[in-house]
Design an enzyme around this catalytic site. Structure first.
Site, mmCIF file in Angstrom:
data_model
loop_
_atom_site.group_PDB
_atom_site.id
_atom_site.type_symbol
_atom_site.label_atom_id
_atom_site.label_comp_id
_atom_site.label_asym_id
_atom_site.label_seq_id
_atom_site.Cartn_x
_atom_site.Cartn_y
_atom_site.Cartn_z
ATOM 1 N N SER A 10 0.860 -1.184 0.000
ATOM 2 C CA SER A 10 0.000 0.000 0.000
ATOM 3 C C SER A 10 0.889 1.224 0.000
ATOM 4 O O SER A 10 1.621 1.460 0.967
ATOM 5 C CB SER A 10 -0.888 -0.005 1.240
ATOM 6 O OG SER A 10 -1.304 1.310 1.556
ATOM 7 N N ASP A 37 -4.503 4.029 -1.961
ATOM 8 C CA ASP A 37 -5.575 4.315 -1.008
ATOM 9 C C ASP A 37 -6.083 5.733 -1.197
ATOM 10 O O ASP A 37 -5.392 6.690 -0.852
ATOM 11 C CB ASP A 37 -5.075 4.138 0.430
ATOM 12 C CG ASP A 37 -4.819 2.688 0.764
ATOM 13 O OD1 ASP A 37 -3.691 2.374 1.207
ATOM 14 O OD2 ASP A 37 -5.723 1.873 0.554
ATOM 15 N N GLY A 144 -8.698 4.215 7.212
ATOM 16 C CA GLY A 144 -8.378 5.611 7.428
ATOM 17 C C GLY A 144 -6.909 5.884 7.690
ATOM 18 O O GLY A 144 -6.408 6.958 7.368
ATOM 19 N N PHE A 145 -6.199 4.891 8.259
ATOM 20 C CA PHE A 145 -4.797 5.122 8.596
ATOM 21 C C PHE A 145 -3.981 3.846 8.478
ATOM 22 O O PHE A 145 -4.508 2.746 8.692
ATOM 23 C CB PHE A 145 -4.684 5.640 10.032
ATOM 24 C CG PHE A 145 -5.443 6.920 10.256
ATOM 25 C CD1 PHE A 145 -6.747 6.898 10.728
ATOM 26 C CD2 PHE A 145 -4.874 8.126 9.932
ATOM 27 C CE1 PHE A 145 -7.467 8.063 10.888
ATOM 28 C CE2 PHE A 145 -5.572 9.313 10.094
ATOM 29 C CZ PHE A 145 -6.885 9.289 10.571
ATOM 30 N N GLY A 146 -2.715 3.987 8.165
ATOM 31 C CA GLY A 146 -1.792 2.864 8.212
ATOM 32 C C GLY A 146 -1.268 2.689 9.630
ATOM 33 O O GLY A 146 -1.541 3.518 10.507
ATOM 34 N N GLY A 147 -0.563 1.591 9.862
ATOM 35 C CA GLY A 147 0.102 1.394 11.147
ATOM 36 C C GLY A 147 -0.812 0.984 12.295
ATOM 37 O O GLY A 147 -0.402 1.034 13.455
ATOM 38 N N ASP A 178 -6.536 -6.311 4.276
ATOM 39 C CA ASP A 178 -5.877 -5.014 4.299
ATOM 40 C C ASP A 178 -5.932 -4.406 5.685
ATOM 41 O O ASP A 178 -7.006 -4.193 6.226
ATOM 42 C CB ASP A 178 -6.622 -4.102 3.306
ATOM 43 C CG ASP A 178 -6.082 -2.693 3.236
ATOM 44 O OD1 ASP A 178 -6.771 -1.836 2.655
ATOM 45 O OD2 ASP A 178 -4.976 -2.459 3.744
ATOM 46 N N GLY A 179 -4.744 -4.121 6.252
ATOM 47 C CA GLY A 179 -4.678 -3.482 7.548
ATOM 48 C C GLY A 179 -3.969 -4.365 8.556
ATOM 49 O O GLY A 179 -4.425 -5.449 8.899
ATOM 50 N N GLY A 180 -2.771 -3.916 8.992
ATOM 51 C CA GLY A 180 -2.008 -4.701 9.969
ATOM 52 C C GLY A 180 -1.484 -6.012 9.405
ATOM 53 O O GLY A 180 -1.233 -6.962 10.154
ATOM 54 N N GLY A 200 1.240 -2.035 4.144
ATOM 55 C CA GLY A 200 1.830 -0.702 4.065
ATOM 56 C C GLY A 200 3.073 -0.601 4.918
ATOM 57 O O GLY A 200 4.209 -0.706 4.422
HETATM 58 C C1 DX5 Z 1 -6.095 1.833 5.630
HETATM 59 C C2 DX5 Z 1 -5.665 1.417 4.263
HETATM 60 C C3 DX5 Z 1 -4.546 0.422 4.272
HETATM 61 C C4 DX5 Z 1 -3.307 0.865 5.003
HETATM 62 C C5 DX5 Z 1 -2.518 -0.362 5.370
HETATM 63 O O1 DX5 Z 1 -7.325 2.415 5.595
HETATM 64 O O2 DX5 Z 1 -6.744 0.897 3.540
HETATM 65 O O3 DX5 Z 1 -4.221 0.036 2.950
HETATM 66 O O4 DX5 Z 1 -2.570 1.704 4.213
HETATM 67 O O5 DX5 Z 1 -1.454 0.016 6.157
HETATM 68 P P1 DX5 Z 1 -0.810 -0.983 7.225
HETATM 69 O O6 DX5 Z 1 -0.309 -2.176 6.442
HETATM 70 O O7 DX5 Z 1 0.299 -0.160 7.796
HETATM 71 O O8 DX5 Z 1 -1.851 -1.355 8.204
#
Ligand code: DX5
Length: 225
Positions: A10, A37, A144-147, A178-180, A200
């Protein structure tokens, strides 16, 4: 849809000052897809990127580009993202008022059609559109956010979607998570039937670096699968 397992970094976590170089490095390391994203500050509490970034990326890579629309009224942007170079466009079940129509328009625009489910949204909400989708994105964080931390309770939804398709005599859609997603969380998703892994932070932000991170994810999937 492309067969096999896909690692889809991502680019939300990439360094935008050197996006082209980071994408090239991930490609070199074997990443099969890139997820873009798109966030509008309404459907999710964050504002990210749009058509110009997709156009720029399309100009420098042939790799599969996966556009994840986290926006209100996605129907207003389907054809523009297809024209800008998307291979796959995913809309959220929670945001699309005319989901059946949107999915058909994505395919008519020459792209694969995806639908995303937030952690709180049951798989059964897709019962009337499973024949219109190529991919179901099971969110493993609230978008909404990575990490963010991986939500393990979302994993069983993967097999529910696959069972729903089988019960209707439909070809199984590809399942994306997707996510974590990282070498620890990805294998459980693969075991449940996921084939596409958006990552990501674990690709672009973690030490030792992009190439080793992609390799670590692939090794974990090979071991876990
Ligand atoms: C969050 C996004 C994800 C995010 C993943 O809303 O849809 O794609 O960027 O990031 P990580 O892998 O850091 O959770």
């Amino acid at each position: 849809m492309p067969a096999g397992l896909q690692i889809a970094p991502s680019i939300l976590a990439a360094d935008y000052a050197k996006l082209g170089a980071e994408v090239a490095e991930a490609e070199e390391a074997g990443a099969e897809w890139f997820q873009i994203d798109v966030m509008d500050g309404h459907f999710v509490p964050n504002l990210t990127i749009g058509l110009p970034v997709l156009e720029s990326l399309r100009a420098v890579t042939d790799t599969f580009l996966d556009v994840h629309l986290m926006i209100d009224n996605p129907g207003a942007f389907l054809e523009p993202f297809a024209e800008a170079g998307a291979d796959l466009i995913t809309v959220h079940q929670e945001a699309s008022t005319h989901l059946h129509g949107d999915l058909r328009r994505i395919r008519a625009a020459g792209c694969y059609a995806g639908v995303a489910l937030n952690p709180a949204t049951p798989a059964e909400t897709l019962s009337e559109v499973l024949g219109q989708v190529d991919l179901v994105l099971v969110m493993t964080v609230n978008p909404g956010f990575g990490g963010q931390e991986f939500i393990r309770e979302a994993v069983p939804k993967i097999s529910t979607v696959l069972r729903m398709a089988a019960d209707r005599g439909l070809a199984p859609p590809a399942i994306q998570v997707d996510g974590g997603i990282d070498p620890t969380s990805a294998p459980a998703c693969a075991a449940a039937g996921a084939s596409s892994f958006v990552a990501g932070s674990s690709v672009f932000r973690w030490a030792p670096g992009i190439a080793a991170n992609v390799a670590a994810l692939r090794a974990a999937l090979a071991l876990g699968a």
